[in-house]
Design an enzyme around this catalytic site. Structure first.
Site, short mmCIF file in Angstrom:
data_model
loop_
_atom_site.label_atom_id
_atom_site.label_comp_id
_atom_site.label_asym_id
_atom_site.label_seq_id
_atom_site.Cartn_x
_atom_site.Cartn_y
_atom_site.Cartn_z
N TYR A 82 0.86 -1.20 0.00
CA TYR A 82 0.00 0.00 0.00
C TYR A 82 0.88 1.23 0.00
O TYR A 82 1.86 1.29 0.74
CB TYR A 82 -0.92 0.02 1.23
CG TYR A 82 -2.36 -0.16 0.81
CD1 TYR A 82 -2.98 0.83 0.05
CD2 TYR A 82 -3.06 -1.31 1.11
CE1 TYR A 82 -4.28 0.65 -0.38
CE2 TYR A 82 -4.36 -1.49 0.68
CZ TYR A 82 -4.97 -0.50 -0.07
OH TYR A 82 -6.24 -0.67 -0.51
N GLU A 84 -0.52 4.84 -0.51
CA GLU A 84 -1.31 6.05 -0.75
C GLU A 84 -0.45 7.27 -0.44
O GLU A 84 0.36 7.26 0.47
CB GLU A 84 -2.57 6.04 0.11
CG GLU A 84 -3.54 4.96 -0.37
CD GLU A 84 -4.89 5.00 0.34
OE1 GLU A 84 -5.17 5.98 1.04
OE2 GLU A 84 -5.65 4.04 0.18
N ASP A 259 -7.22 14.55 -23.93
CA ASP A 259 -7.19 13.13 -23.59
C ASP A 259 -6.54 12.41 -24.77
O ASP A 259 -7.17 12.21 -25.81
CB ASP A 259 -8.63 12.65 -23.37
CG ASP A 259 -8.72 11.17 -23.06
OD1 ASP A 259 -7.70 10.47 -23.18
OD2 ASP A 259 -9.83 10.72 -22.70
N THR A 288 -4.11 6.87 -21.48
CA THR A 288 -3.91 5.50 -21.04
C THR A 288 -2.46 5.17 -21.38
O THR A 288 -1.82 5.87 -22.17
CB THR A 288 -4.81 4.50 -21.79
OG1 THR A 288 -4.51 4.60 -23.19
CG2 THR A 288 -6.28 4.79 -21.57
N LYS A 291 -2.45 1.64 -24.94
CA LYS A 291 -2.91 1.64 -26.33
C LYS A 291 -1.69 1.84 -27.23
O LYS A 291 -0.78 1.02 -27.17
CB LYS A 291 -4.01 2.68 -26.50
CG LYS A 291 -5.24 2.36 -25.62
CD LYS A 291 -6.39 3.32 -25.80
CE LYS A 291 -7.53 2.97 -24.85
NZ LYS A 291 -8.64 3.96 -24.93
N ARG A 297 -1.61 -1.89 -18.78
CA ARG A 297 -2.95 -1.32 -18.68
C ARG A 297 -2.98 -0.30 -17.55
O ARG A 297 -2.80 -0.65 -16.38
CB ARG A 297 -3.92 -2.48 -18.40
CG ARG A 297 -5.38 -2.16 -18.43
CD ARG A 297 -6.17 -3.43 -18.71
NE ARG A 297 -5.93 -3.84 -20.07
CZ ARG A 297 -6.54 -3.32 -21.14
NH1 ARG A 297 -7.49 -2.43 -20.99
NH2 ARG A 297 -6.24 -3.71 -22.35
#
Ligand SMILES: *Cc1c(COP(=O)(O)O)cnc(C)c1O
Length: 496
Positions: A82, A84, A259, A288, A291, A297
């Site tokens: 973790y 954060e 985007d 992203t 692509k 991903r």
């Protein structure tokens, strides 16, 4: 301590898809053996996926093949941590290796795209957009409801909370490209959260040319005065003039957000430069990473310095703990994209799309805008008497994987559609060139000519059912396999 690379791994990383080689074979095979020891059906499905991807002509414009180095960077214990917060400012102890990973990924991203700031935590393109929208709101709007949302997170808000929040934010407006014209559902489509957060309006394309009409867009912007002007697309086959977009945004006091989920690889590979490079012109850019950029991903936000502190609050506002293993793979993918070979790749993607478009046009195909300048082609299949759904299914039967897509002002709506979207990033990674693209255009044309809609009980042509000549189907599938044979995917990796 980083484990030193073996010569095999270096070779694999330098030529990720043509020389995957023995090191990758050992790594994937061992990994699947370990998985099979617990749940063999999952190991089998993973192996089968490789066989399926090897066997088909993948023309899905949003897909690619990541290198073994990218894939293997994800399968490890970074996943267990973790973290954060941001590098050096974590809400959890023991994050020094995640700090290293996140810092290197962000350094590569800034260098690759020439950005002031990079936030590499978003888990997907949608998360990156949500992070960006809230960053602009929190930079530009004072709102007690927004302060509450920052503490509680947006997932807990009710419909009424949304209405109050929208009102307290001054009913902020967003102007984005319509879904119908090739925009994305996160650019203000009503059922998406972006359409709930903002008072939304969209711009389309010129019905005659299929191109963005910047004068009409400017008029809409002057009248509507959005807080955010969103540029970028999922199904627009042409260049976008981001310098012009920024002028329009500045004129109306909007923040320009681009985007680049689909075309980030063409920006990284220096195909889209000058007026067509979004990072030079927009205050905030989302993408992203899986692509055309050919990474794992995931998502990312790039922005100007003034927005950085707001973007970095993506966690906890809309994100939870970062996927540290995916950030590691992003760093590897960005390192690959900084190599000169990636520029060669990106230019080949566009050359291939153009060859595919020309091949279809020469055989009488109809294309939205009449061609392409980027990695995708939007074919209008109504000339063959088919819906997009029928074309997609008949092509799939024949080993050609595409996806149906609406064309502007589509008479068949978003479900049946009248088009198929074809993209070249994946097959270019595999090594196919312009000669193969012409052959693929011939295969597509052959299948669509041999496909006819069946008639419904009422006598009208069906929008979903079709008949495809068996001999044509089998012949095309065989030619597709032959075409792919000289371009093995992950050569040397043999899981049988
Ligand atoms: C694919 C895409 C996204 C969404 O990416 P996910 O990772 O699937 O969430 C967002 N915007 C655009 C323009 C896209 O093409």
């Amino acid at each position: 301590m980083a484990t030193p690379y073996t010569p095999h791994a270096v070779e694999a990383a330098q030529a990720p898809h043509t020389a995957a080689g023995a090191a990758a074979d050992t790594a994937f095979r061992s990994a699947l053996d370990v998985v099979a020891g617990v749940e063999p059906r999952i190991a089998a499905a993973i192996g089968q996926e490789l066989e399926d991807q090897r066997a088909s002509l993948k023309l899905i414009a949003s897909e690619n093949y990541a290198s073994p180095a990218v894939l293997l960077a994800m399968g490890n214990w970074l996943s267990d941590k973790y973290a954060e917060g941001t590098a050096g400012r974590r809400f959890y102890a023991g994050c020094r290796n995640v700090d290293t990973v996140e810092t290197i990924a962000a350094e590569h991203a800034r260098a690759l795209f020439g950005a002031d700031h990079a936030y590499v935590q978003p888990h997907s393109g949608i998360d990156a957009n949500l992070t960006a929208f809230w960053a602009v709101l929190s930079q530009r709007v004072e709102s007690p409801a927004l302060e509450r949302a920052k503490v509680r997170g947006v997932n807990d808000l009710t419909e009424q909370d949304w209405a109050q929040l929208r009102q307290s934010l001054g009913n902020q407006r967003m102007l984005g490209m319509s879904l119908d014209a090739g925009g994305h559902l996160t650019h203000g489509f009503r059922p998406n959260i972006s359409g709930k957060m903002f008072d939304q309006r969209s711009y389309g394309t010129d019905p005659a040319t299929g191109l963005i009409d910047y004068d009409a867009l400017r008029e809409t912007a002057r009248e509507f005065r959005p807080l955010i002007l969103v540029a970028g697309y999922s199904a627009y086959p042409r260049l976008v003039d981001f310098r012009r977009m920024r002028e329009i945004a500045d004129e109306v006091g909007a923040t320009l957000m681009v985007d680049m989920a689909h075309f980030a690889g063409l920006v990284a590979g220096k195909v889209l430069t000058g007026d067509h490079d979004p990072v030079q012109h927009a205050q905030i850019v989302t993408t992203t990473t899986h692509k055309s950029l050919r990474g794992p991903r995931g998502g990312m936000v790039l922005c100007d310095t003034e927005l950085a502190e707001h973007v970095d609050r993506g966690c906890p506002l809309v994100l939870g703990g970062p996927l540290s293993h995916v950030m590691a793979a992003k760093a590897v993918a960005f390192a690959e994209a900084r190599r000169p070979e990636f520029q060669t790749y990106a230019h080949a993607v566009v050359d291939n799309a153009r060859a595919l478009a020309e091949g279809l046009l020469r055989r009488g195909g109809r294309l939205v805008t009449g061609g392409t300048d980027n990695h995708l082609v939007l074919a209008d299949v109504s000339g063959y008497g088919l819906t997009g759904r029928q074309a997609e299914a008949a092509l799939l039967d024949s080993g050609v994987v595409t996806n149906r897509n609406s064309v502007p002002q589509d008479p068949n709506g978003a479900w049946y559609t009248s088009g198929v979207r074809l993209g070249t990033p994946a097959l270019t990674t595999r090594g196919l060139g312009t000669a193969e693209m012409d052959e693929i255009a011939a295969l597509i044309d052959t299948v669509l000519r041999a496909t006819t809609p069946t008639t419904t009980a009422g006598g009208a042509p069906s929008k979903a059912q079709y008949r495809l000549d068996d001999a044509v189907r089998d012949g095309v599938a065989k030619r597709a396999t032959d075409l792919l044979a000289p371009f093995p995917l992950y050569p040397g990796v043999d899981l049988t």
